[in-house]
Design an enzyme around this catalytic site. Structure first.
Site, mmCIF file in Angstrom:
data_model
loop_
_atom_site.group_PDB
_atom_site.id
_atom_site.type_symbol
_atom_site.label_atom_id
_atom_site.label_comp_id
_atom_site.label_asym_id
_atom_site.label_seq_id
_atom_site.Cartn_x
_atom_site.Cartn_y
_atom_site.Cartn_z
ATOM 1 C CG ASP A 1 37.220 45.519 32.039
ATOM 2 O OD1 ASP A 1 37.907 45.387 33.065
ATOM 3 O OD2 ASP A 1 36.961 44.566 31.268
ATOM 4 C CB SER A 2 37.790 47.676 37.528
ATOM 5 O OG SER A 2 38.681 48.731 37.268
ATOM 6 C CG ASP B 1 41.081 46.783 30.885
ATOM 7 O OD1 ASP B 1 42.185 46.280 30.616
ATOM 8 O OD2 ASP B 1 40.527 46.656 31.993
ATOM 9 C CE LYS C 1 44.337 45.544 32.459
ATOM 10 N NZ LYS C 1 43.184 44.614 32.518
ATOM 11 C CD GLU D 1 39.806 40.461 31.726
ATOM 12 O OE1 GLU D 1 39.134 39.412 31.713
ATOM 13 O OE2 GLU D 1 39.511 41.453 32.417
ATOM 14 C CD GLU E 1 42.390 40.617 38.765
ATOM 15 O OE1 GLU E 1 42.467 41.128 37.630
ATOM 16 O OE2 GLU E 1 41.442 40.812 39.532
HETATM 17 O O1 KIV Z 1 39.968 46.506 35.107
HETATM 18 C C1 KIV Z 1 40.880 46.679 35.928
HETATM 19 O O2 KIV Z 1 40.884 47.610 36.730
HETATM 20 C C2 KIV Z 1 41.974 45.724 35.932
HETATM 21 C C3 KIV Z 1 42.894 45.721 37.104
HETATM 22 C C4 KIV Z 1 42.194 45.138 38.268
HETATM 23 C C5 KIV Z 1 44.181 45.048 36.818
HETATM 24 O O3 KIV Z 1 42.090 44.943 35.034
#
Ligand code: KIV
Length: 270
Positions: free
Chosen positions: A51-52, A90, A119, A121, A188
């Site tokens: 989600d970056s 994510d 993924k 968090e 992270e």
């Molecule tokens: O969203 C993302 O790109 C991430 C990485 C920085 C691990 O979670």
């Protein structure tokens, strides 16, 4: 033969065997077909549709505004470009607040987007969610340490686990999420010594970002590797473009540096 020279699709079982064999796992974010294809061609093992993308693709200040529809869309694009790499996507902010919601949204990332793994968090408080996903056949990557979706609670992006109490909580979180069924973990911005301890205690592969060289693998944001992130890059990132005359060569250099242990250096860790 090392896994990275094989053309077979990478699975979570492949990553577990790489961890056992001490073979470093190379991971990189990608958000569309063109860059997923390039990452795959460079030998990246795990493509993360992070989600970056909210920051590096959409130009947002943080990841909080990224929606499920956007994650599904970018996952689908990346899925069209990859051939060998494992595709992790994510679950964005507030998309997995309870097990039923998490299951529905993980289903979208896998069935509509083509992700292999989702993924999320969160610490031990997310164990129930991870367990529900896992028992329903959804492979989960837990994301611990600095969790960018918590930016408004944290008040900024800082190294996590420096104090003894915070380090203890991180160790417990890692154990709880593994016990709940997580197959993979991203750590992270955690001090290198703590990341090493968690990696050694773990039964699943641990992929670090700003967590030192002792993790089972490394992940970076594509735009940092290509040196196109606006502003000052994070201390743990490296621009691999200098000295390379193509994007592919830069991504190959990143993969090689992770595999031979020359990335990250102590200066690129905490
Ligand atoms: O969203 C993302 O790109 C991430 C990485 C920085 C691990 O979670």
């Amino acid at each position: 033969m090392s896994v990275h020279s094989e053309s077979r699709r990478i699975t979570v079982a492949t990553l577990a065997s790489m961890r056992r064999e001490g073979e470093k796992i190379v991971s990189l974010t990608a958000y569309d077909a063109a860059f997923a294809r390039l990452a795959d061609a460079a030998g990246v093992d795990v493509i993360l549709v992070g989600d970056s993308l909210g920051m590096v693709v959409q130009g947002r200040e943080n990841t909080v505004g990224v929606t499920m529809d956007e994650m599904v869309y970018h996952t689908l694009l990346a899925a069209r470009g990859r051939s060998r790499a494992l595709l992790v996507a994510d679950l964005p902010f507030l998309s997995c607040a309870d097990p039923a919601q998490a299951l529905a949204n993980a289903g979208r990332l896998m069935q509509e987007g083509g992700a292999d793994v989702v993924k999320l968090e969160g610490g031990a408080a997310q164990a129930e969610v991870v367990e529900r996903l896992s028992v329903n056949g959804v492979p989960v990557c837990a994301h611990l340490g600095l969790r960018p979706q918590f930016v408004h609670k944290l008040g900024g992006y800082r190294v996590q686990g420096r104090e003894a109490e915070a380090a203890k909580t991180l160790r417990e979180d890692a154990r709880a999420l593994e016990e709940a069924g997580a197959e993979l973990m991203v750590l992270e911005c955690v001090p290198a010594a703590l990341a090493e301890e968690i990696t050694q205690a773990s039964g699943i592969p641990v992929i670090g970002i700003g967590a030192g060289a002792a993790c089972d693998g490394q992940v970076l944001v594509l735009h940092d590797v290509l040196g196109i992130t606006p502003g000052r890059p994070p201390r743990f990132a490296r621009n691999f473009m200098p000295g390379h005359d193509s994007l592919l060569a830069a991504l190959q250099a990143y993969a090689a540096a992770v595999r031979d242990g020359s990335f990250p250096t102590a200066e690129e860790a905490f």
